[in-house]
Design a protein around this motif. Structure first.
Motif, short mmCIF file in Angstrom:
data_model
loop_
_atom_site.label_atom_id
_atom_site.label_comp_id
_atom_site.label_asym_id
_atom_site.label_seq_id
_atom_site.Cartn_x
_atom_site.Cartn_y
_atom_site.Cartn_z
N MET A 1 0.91 -1.13 -0.12
CA MET A 1 0.04 -0.05 0.10
C MET A 1 0.91 1.26 0.10
N THR A 2 0.31 2.33 -0.72
CA THR A 2 1.15 3.31 -0.93
C THR A 2 0.29 4.54 -0.13
N GLY A 3 0.87 5.74 0.06
CA GLY A 3 -0.04 6.88 0.34
C GLY A 3 -0.24 6.75 1.99
N LEU A 4 -1.13 7.24 2.55
CA LEU A 4 -1.53 7.22 3.95
C LEU A 4 -2.44 6.18 4.47
N VAL A 5 -1.90 5.23 5.31
CA VAL A 5 -2.99 4.19 5.76
C VAL A 5 -3.12 4.25 7.10
N ILE A 6 -4.75 4.27 7.31
CA ILE A 6 -5.28 4.49 8.77
C ILE A 6 -5.86 3.12 9.08
N ILE A 7 -5.35 2.75 10.23
CA ILE A 7 -6.06 1.39 10.74
C ILE A 7 -7.13 1.65 11.67
N GLY A 8 -8.10 1.19 11.17
CA GLY A 8 -9.59 1.18 11.91
C GLY A 8 -10.42 2.22 11.29
N ALA A 9 -11.62 1.86 11.17
CA ALA A 9 -12.74 2.76 10.24
C ALA A 9 -13.70 3.24 11.18
N SER A 10 -13.29 3.57 12.47
CA SER A 10 -14.24 4.43 13.48
C SER A 10 -14.57 5.65 13.01
N TYR A 11 -15.11 6.26 13.65
CA TYR A 11 -15.50 7.89 13.29
C TYR A 11 -13.96 8.54 13.26
N ALA A 12 -13.33 8.28 14.42
CA ALA A 12 -12.07 8.97 14.27
C ALA A 12 -11.10 8.53 13.16
N GLY A 13 -11.07 7.33 12.49
CA GLY A 13 -10.34 6.85 11.53
C GLY A 13 -10.90 7.77 10.33
N VAL A 14 -12.03 7.90 9.80
CA VAL A 14 -12.52 8.40 8.76
C VAL A 14 -12.64 9.88 8.88
N GLN A 15 -12.59 10.70 10.27
CA GLN A 15 -12.17 12.05 10.48
C GLN A 15 -10.74 12.10 10.01
N ALA A 16 -9.88 11.54 10.55
CA ALA A 16 -8.49 11.59 10.15
C ALA A 16 -8.41 11.47 8.86
N ALA A 17 -8.82 10.94 8.09
CA ALA A 17 -8.81 10.83 6.51
C ALA A 17 -9.34 12.04 6.00
N LEU A 18 -10.51 12.45 6.40
CA LEU A 18 -11.11 13.74 5.81
C LEU A 18 -10.13 14.90 6.46
N THR A 19 -9.53 14.99 7.29
CA THR A 19 -8.75 15.98 7.93
C THR A 19 -7.60 16.17 7.11
N ALA A 20 -7.03 15.00 6.63
CA ALA A 20 -5.67 15.04 5.68
C ALA A 20 -6.06 15.55 4.38
N ARG A 21 -7.29 15.25 3.90
CA ARG A 21 -7.79 15.63 2.47
C ARG A 21 -7.90 17.28 2.88
N ASP A 22 -8.76 17.68 4.06
CA ASP A 22 -8.82 19.06 3.94
C ASP A 22 -7.61 20.11 4.00
N ALA A 23 -6.49 19.31 4.59
CA ALA A 23 -5.12 19.89 4.59
C ALA A 23 -4.22 19.96 3.62
N GLY A 24 -5.04 19.08 2.43
CA GLY A 24 -4.09 19.33 1.18
C GLY A 24 -3.58 17.94 0.72
N TYR A 25 -3.59 17.07 1.65
CA TYR A 25 -2.95 15.69 1.26
C TYR A 25 -3.73 15.05 0.08
N SER A 26 -3.01 15.01 -1.13
CA SER A 26 -3.39 14.35 -2.16
C SER A 26 -2.99 13.22 -2.62
N GLN A 27 -2.10 12.35 -1.84
CA GLN A 27 -1.89 11.01 -2.12
C GLN A 27 -3.00 10.26 -1.70
N PRO A 28 -3.03 8.87 -2.12
CA PRO A 28 -4.05 7.84 -1.83
C PRO A 28 -4.11 7.59 -0.22
N ILE A 29 -5.48 7.49 0.05
CA ILE A 29 -5.74 7.31 1.51
C ILE A 29 -6.44 6.01 1.43
N THR A 30 -5.99 4.91 2.42
CA THR A 30 -6.66 3.67 2.61
C THR A 30 -6.87 3.58 4.11
#
Length: 86
Positions: A1-30
């Motif tokens: 896997m490349t890019g940002l890998v988040i372990i756990g699909a809780s609210y916090a995990g999804v929010q971490a992905a959205l926060t990374a996108r909002d901060a300008g992170y453009s690589q893949p997020i899994t």
């Protein structure tokens, strides 16, 4: 896997992905989780909700939009991490 890998699909995990996108992170997020379904918010339990015939409509987590949505690796269990290449 490349890019940002988040372990756990809780609210916090999804929010971490959205926060990374909002901060300008453009690589893949899994987001990796061992559940069989996409994450969702538990609605407040009430008689009205229990009697409603809708199927989970309106309770999905807010990760819509192709540019913001992370990919999900469902039914996967993480047992170790490897930082080689990090």
């Amino acid at each position: 896997m490349t890019g940002l890998v988040i372990i756990g699909a809780s609210y916090a995990g999804v929010q971490a992905a959205l926060t990374a996108r909002d901060a300008g992170y453009s690589q893949p997020i899994t987001i990796v989780c061992d559940e069989e379904w996409l994450p969702y918010q538990w609605p407040p339990l009430s008689k009205d909700f229990l009697l409603d015939t809708r199927l989970r409509a309106g309770v999905d987590l807010p990760c819509t939009g192709a540019s913001r949505r992370p990919s999900f690796d469902l039914k996967s269990l993480v047992t170790a991490g490897d930082k080689a290449g990090a």
